[in-house]
Scaffold this active site. Structure first.
Site, PDB file in Angstrom:
ATOM      1  N   ASP A  11      -3.268  -5.086   7.268  1.00  0.00           N
ATOM      2  CA  ASP A  11      -4.301  -6.080   7.508  1.00  0.00           C
ATOM      3  C   ASP A  11      -3.745  -7.100   8.507  1.00  0.00           C
ATOM      4  OD1 ASP A  11      -6.746  -7.556   6.973  1.00  0.00           O
ATOM      5  OD2 ASP A  11      -5.492  -8.954   5.848  1.00  0.00           O
ATOM      6  N   ASP A  13      -5.379 -10.926   9.541  1.00  0.00           N
ATOM      7  CA  ASP A  13      -5.444 -12.347   9.164  1.00  0.00           C
ATOM      8  C   ASP A  13      -4.808 -12.576   7.794  1.00  0.00           C
ATOM      9  OD1 ASP A  13      -6.837 -12.612  11.469  1.00  0.00           O
ATOM     10  OD2 ASP A  13      -8.736 -13.182  10.567  1.00  0.00           O
ATOM     11  N   ASP A 219      -3.598  -8.833   1.914  1.00  0.00           N
ATOM     12  CA  ASP A 219      -3.489 -10.115   1.203  1.00  0.00           C
ATOM     13  C   ASP A 219      -4.707 -10.459   0.364  1.00  0.00           C
ATOM     14  OD1 ASP A 219      -5.208 -10.628   3.433  1.00  0.00           O
ATOM     15  OD2 ASP A 219      -4.810 -12.772   3.177  1.00  0.00           O
TER      16      ASP A 219
END
Length: 279
Positions: A11, A13, A219
């Site tokens: 991922d 961001d 996250d």
């Protein structure tokens, strides 16, 4: 002799790049080292191809990427054998599409909004200046965030119970709405990060004798499918120091926020003797 190829599905961001300022400063040297050692770094995020290419160029890499929450796999020409099923070529890139076009997503979204009785404020309906204000991006970056090929990002703020009440409306239209770090995104019901990773692995097996060993880093709740579909899943901490409430016994929770957690995993991968964990 059968060899291994490591692919790191990550991922962006709040994972590879900083959640607040989008900086890749911490992870940059480790990305370079991992690529120099022959590993694949495959971005897997809600970002558009245009947004991901800017970051790839910033990191000086040219790799396959999974865009718009698993809606398509886009790779440099020549990465896949051209006769593999579902692989098309255009403009120097190969595509494997899993989602429907954004024009169709928006048509179906309009019907959801009509039943809901309120606009969900998709990025495509906003001025670029407004998207820049909402995201903290500059105008060029905000324009790339609006240039979605397979999805629509929603800017409206709703309570979680309201979002949940909309799930059936989206499903009736063959869509699903995914929560992200900042916004919700609407995509094809059949597309997700996990489906794209499984498709990537299938294509790899069709064209290579190398065994694909997959690592995953994320996250947020939006990374559940990503982490469920890799051999070695890792969850980094969010900016508030907590881990997202993902399920899965195999998920290793990394004691580091965002890029700091990413670097910890990279150091384990690189290792003093370039050793890789045995499955």
């Amino acid at each position: 002799m059968n060899t291994q190829k490591i692919a790191i599905f990550t991922d962006l961001d709040g994972t590879l790049i900083d959640f607040d300022d989008y900086s890749s400063e911490l992870t940059r040297p480790y990305v370079s080292e991992l690529v120099a050692r022959g590993n694949l770094i495959v971005f897997c995020s809600s970002k558009t191809f245009g947004e991901q290419r800017v970051l790839q160029r910033d990191l000086d890499i040219e790799m396959p990427c999974i865009v718009e929450n698993g809606s398509a796999i886009i790779a440099p020409n020549g990465f896949w054998k051209p006769d593999l099923p579902g692989v098309t070529e255009s403009g120097g890139w190969q595509r494997v599409e899993l989602g429907i076009p954004s024009s169709e997503v928006r048509r179906r979204l309009a019907r959801v909004e009509s039943k809901f009785g309120e606009s969900l404020r998709g990025f495509s309906t906003l001025m670029t200046e407004d998207v820049a204000s909402l995201t903290g991006l500059d105008l060029s970056s905000a324009r790339r965030a609006q240039d979605r090929e397979y999805s629509e990002t929603l800017s409206i703020n709703l309570d979680e119970n309201v979002w949940q009440s909309l799930d059936s409306l989206f499903e009736d239209e063959g869509l699903k709405c995914l929560p992200g770090g900042r916004f919700h995104t609407v995509i094809d019901l059949n597309a997700d990060k996990g489906a794209a990773i499984r498709r990537f692995a299938e294509l790899w097996k069709m064209q290579s004798d190398e065994t694909l060993i997959s690592f995953g880093l994320g996250d947020s709740e939006n990374d559940q499918e990503l982490l469920e579909n890799v051999d070695w899943p890792h969850l980094v901490k969010r900016p508030n120091g907590s881990w997202a409430g993902l399920s899965g016994k195999r998920i290793e929770r990394v004691n580091g926020v965002g890029p700091k957690g990413w670097v910890k995993v990279a150091k384990e991968l690189i290792g003093p003797n370039d050793t890789v964990p045995t499955l």
